[in-house]
Design a protein around this motif. Structure first.
Motif, mmCIF file in Angstrom:
data_model
loop_
_atom_site.group_PDB
_atom_site.id
_atom_site.type_symbol
_atom_site.label_atom_id
_atom_site.label_comp_id
_atom_site.label_asym_id
_atom_site.label_seq_id
_atom_site.Cartn_x
_atom_site.Cartn_y
_atom_site.Cartn_z
ATOM 1 N N GLN A 48 10.325 23.765 -4.176
ATOM 2 C CA GLN A 48 11.742 23.599 -4.473
ATOM 3 C C GLN A 48 12.541 24.859 -4.181
ATOM 4 O O GLN A 48 13.764 24.817 -4.078
ATOM 5 C CB GLN A 48 11.935 23.196 -5.934
ATOM 6 C CG GLN A 48 11.443 24.208 -6.944
ATOM 7 C CD GLN A 48 11.556 23.698 -8.370
ATOM 8 O OE1 GLN A 48 12.584 23.865 -9.019
ATOM 9 N NE2 GLN A 48 10.497 23.061 -8.850
ATOM 10 N N GLU B 75 5.781 19.432 -8.423
ATOM 11 C CA GLU B 75 7.202 19.787 -8.431
ATOM 12 C C GLU B 75 7.943 18.882 -9.403
ATOM 13 O O GLU B 75 7.591 17.716 -9.586
ATOM 14 C CB GLU B 75 7.814 19.625 -7.033
ATOM 15 C CG GLU B 75 7.247 20.557 -5.974
ATOM 16 C CD GLU B 75 7.731 21.991 -6.090
ATOM 17 O OE1 GLU B 75 8.755 22.237 -6.769
ATOM 18 O OE2 GLU B 75 7.090 22.884 -5.493
ATOM 19 N N GLU C 10 21.570 22.912 -10.493
ATOM 20 C CA GLU C 10 21.256 22.141 -9.296
ATOM 21 C C GLU C 10 22.171 22.517 -8.139
ATOM 22 O O GLU C 10 21.714 22.649 -6.992
ATOM 23 C CB GLU C 10 21.356 20.649 -9.610
ATOM 24 C CG GLU C 10 20.247 20.170 -10.536
ATOM 25 C CD GLU C 10 20.496 18.780 -11.076
ATOM 26 O OE1 GLU C 10 21.540 18.183 -10.724
ATOM 27 O OE2 GLU C 10 19.659 18.283 -11.854
ATOM 28 N N SER D 216 21.012 24.200 -4.558
ATOM 29 C CA SER D 216 21.343 23.517 -3.308
ATOM 30 C C SER D 216 22.132 24.424 -2.367
ATOM 31 O O SER D 216 21.889 24.436 -1.152
ATOM 32 C CB SER D 216 22.142 22.239 -3.599
ATOM 33 O OG SER D 216 21.385 21.327 -4.354
ATOM 34 N N ASN E 90 15.746 22.824 -3.227
ATOM 35 C CA ASN E 90 15.794 21.430 -3.653
ATOM 36 C C ASN E 90 15.184 21.369 -5.044
ATOM 37 O O ASN E 90 13.961 21.286 -5.190
ATOM 38 C CB ASN E 90 15.013 20.544 -2.681
ATOM 39 C CG ASN E 90 15.161 19.069 -2.990
ATOM 40 O OD1 ASN E 90 15.450 18.677 -4.111
ATOM 41 N ND2 ASN E 90 14.957 18.237 -1.977
ATOM 42 N N HIS F 147 14.721 19.357 -7.501
ATOM 43 C CA HIS F 147 13.921 18.260 -8.055
ATOM 44 C C HIS F 147 13.282 17.479 -6.917
ATOM 45 O O HIS F 147 13.614 16.329 -6.654
ATOM 46 C CB HIS F 147 14.787 17.363 -8.941
ATOM 47 C CG HIS F 147 15.415 18.096 -10.080
ATOM 48 N ND1 HIS F 147 14.679 18.793 -11.008
ATOM 49 C CD2 HIS F 147 16.703 18.277 -10.409
ATOM 50 C CE1 HIS F 147 15.492 19.365 -11.885
ATOM 51 N NE2 HIS F 147 16.712 19.074 -11.531
ATOM 52 N N CYS F 148 12.337 18.122 -6.252
ATOM 53 C CA CYS F 148 11.782 17.565 -5.022
ATOM 54 C C CYS F 148 10.445 16.869 -5.226
ATOM 55 O O CYS F 148 9.768 16.517 -4.257
ATOM 56 C CB CYS F 148 11.647 18.654 -3.970
ATOM 57 S SG CYS F 148 10.536 20.020 -4.418
ATOM 58 N N LYS G 70 9.595 13.954 -5.926
ATOM 59 C CA LYS G 70 9.460 12.616 -5.354
ATOM 60 C C LYS G 70 9.246 12.629 -3.840
ATOM 61 O O LYS G 70 8.942 11.591 -3.243
ATOM 62 C CB LYS G 70 10.696 11.782 -5.685
ATOM 63 C CG LYS G 70 11.992 12.337 -5.126
ATOM 64 C CD LYS G 70 13.175 11.520 -5.627
ATOM 65 C CE LYS G 70 14.506 12.111 -5.156
ATOM 66 N NZ LYS G 70 15.659 11.340 -5.686
ATOM 67 N N TYR G 71 9.393 13.807 -3.207
ATOM 68 C CA TYR G 71 9.219 13.904 -1.763
ATOM 69 C C TYR G 71 7.838 14.401 -1.347
ATOM 70 O O TYR G 71 7.534 14.443 -0.155
ATOM 71 C CB TYR G 71 10.255 14.868 -1.173
ATOM 72 C CG TYR G 71 11.683 14.497 -1.420
ATOM 73 C CD1 TYR G 71 12.264 13.398 -0.796
ATOM 74 C CD2 TYR G 71 12.480 15.260 -2.281
ATOM 75 C CE1 TYR G 71 13.583 13.062 -1.027
ATOM 76 C CE2 TYR G 71 13.803 14.936 -2.514
ATOM 77 C CZ TYR G 71 14.348 13.831 -1.889
ATOM 78 O OH TYR G 71 15.658 13.505 -2.121
ATOM 79 N N TRP H 178 6.404 14.794 2.480
ATOM 80 C CA TRP H 178 6.239 16.097 3.125
ATOM 81 C C TRP H 178 4.793 16.317 3.546
ATOM 82 O O TRP H 178 4.524 16.907 4.598
ATOM 83 C CB TRP H 178 6.692 17.207 2.185
ATOM 84 C CG TRP H 178 8.177 17.251 1.978
ATOM 85 C CD1 TRP H 178 9.124 16.592 2.703
ATOM 86 C CD2 TRP H 178 8.874 17.988 0.975
ATOM 87 N NE1 TRP H 178 10.374 16.867 2.216
ATOM 88 C CE2 TRP H 178 10.259 17.721 1.156
ATOM 89 C CE3 TRP H 178 8.487 18.837 -0.053
ATOM 90 C CZ2 TRP H 178 11.237 18.281 0.344
ATOM 91 C CZ3 TRP H 178 9.460 19.406 -0.865
ATOM 92 C CH2 TRP H 178 10.815 19.127 -0.670
#
Length: 270
Positions: free
Chosen positions: A117, A144, A165, A169, A174, A176-177, A179-180, A184
């Motif tokens: 992040q 994360e 946040e 940015s 990022n 709160h990443c 969920k990615y 990735w």
């Protein structure tokens, strides 16, 4: 050192290090425990003050652990912790996740907790972690945050996370990443069949937990780079910062106060 900019929106003030120093394998990397073996070599990327790193070293007594950190500031704390606990199978050094200073296929486990992040190119970071993990069973383990939630509702806490946040940015991170991570990992070269997804959480609700978590954050609001960045970016005034700090004090004092972080986690087998 790589040419990628440092997008870390926090700093290494005492309040920040106190927050990071609370982390252990049990509360921040439990999803990895079933995979650990006593003779493993482990790289802990973005190790900060070393609390997770030292815990890893104690769990692999016949192995070797290296903690790497972009900034040298917290490494003095990390080395002191290792010495205080008598942990000798451990080293700490500076380095950049975008260009890890290790050969291909070096480590049994490459671990990162709340690091991607804060980096400029998380895909490249993932590729580098994959590169230095051993072929034929090496693990890349990443955790994360996804999103925080709390009780009771508080305009001050809502404002704090909005500023946090936005600040991250603007600097290119990022916040709160979680969920990615599986996406990735695929982009970094892992097959979907090599990736195991899970979630984990932190919850702070007892008086002691509220005092620790809320106390660290209310101090960070007034005496870390959070305050400097918020003022320089015109995200908050000094009065706003005092209000945000008071909101955390009020949350600490509320016997019904509750705060939780959800985290995304991936185990990637190379």
């Amino acid at each position: 050192m790589s040419s990628h900019p440092n997008v870390y929106s926090a700093d290494h003030s005492s309040a920040v290090l106190r927050t990071h120093g609370w982390r252990t394998v049990s509360n921040s990397a439990a999803y990895l425990i079933p995979y650990l073996q006593p003779n493993m070599s482990i790289l802990d990327v973005g190790c900060g003050p070393g609390s997770i790193t030292v815990d890893f070293a104690q769990r692999v007594p016949q192995g070797r652990v290296i903690g790497i950190e972009y900034s040298g500031v917290p490494l003095c704390t990390a080395r002191a912790m290792a010495a205080d606990k008598g942990v000798a199978n451990i080293d700490f050094q500076g380095g950049d996740i975008h260009a890890l200073p290790f050969a291909d296929n070096t480590f049994d486990v490459v671990h990162a907790h709340q690091v991607l992040q804060h980096v400029a190119d998380p895909i490249l970071a993932f590729q580098e972690m994959r590169r230095v993990a051993k072929t034929g069973g090496g693990i890349v383990a990443v955790r994360e945050s996804v999103v925080p939630t709390w009780y009771p509702e508080s305009p001050g806490l809502t404002k704090f996370w909005s500023v946090q946040e936005h600040m991250a940015s603007v600097k290119g991170g990022n916040p709160h990443c979680g969920k990615y991570l599986h996406v990735w990992a695929r982009e970094a070269g892992f097959e979907r069949s090599q990736i195991t997804c899970s979630t984990g959480s932190w919850c702070f609700s007892t008086p002691e937990e509220r005092a620790y978590w809320g106390g660290s954050i209310k101090e960070r609001i007034l005496s870390s780079s959070f305050a400097t960045n918020a003022l320089e970016m015109n995200l908050a005034t000094k009065d706003d910062l005092n209000m945000l700090s008071k909101a955390w004090r009020d949350w600490i004092d509320d016997e019904n106060g509750w705060f939780s972080f959800l985290h995304g986690e991936v185990i990637c087998r190379k």
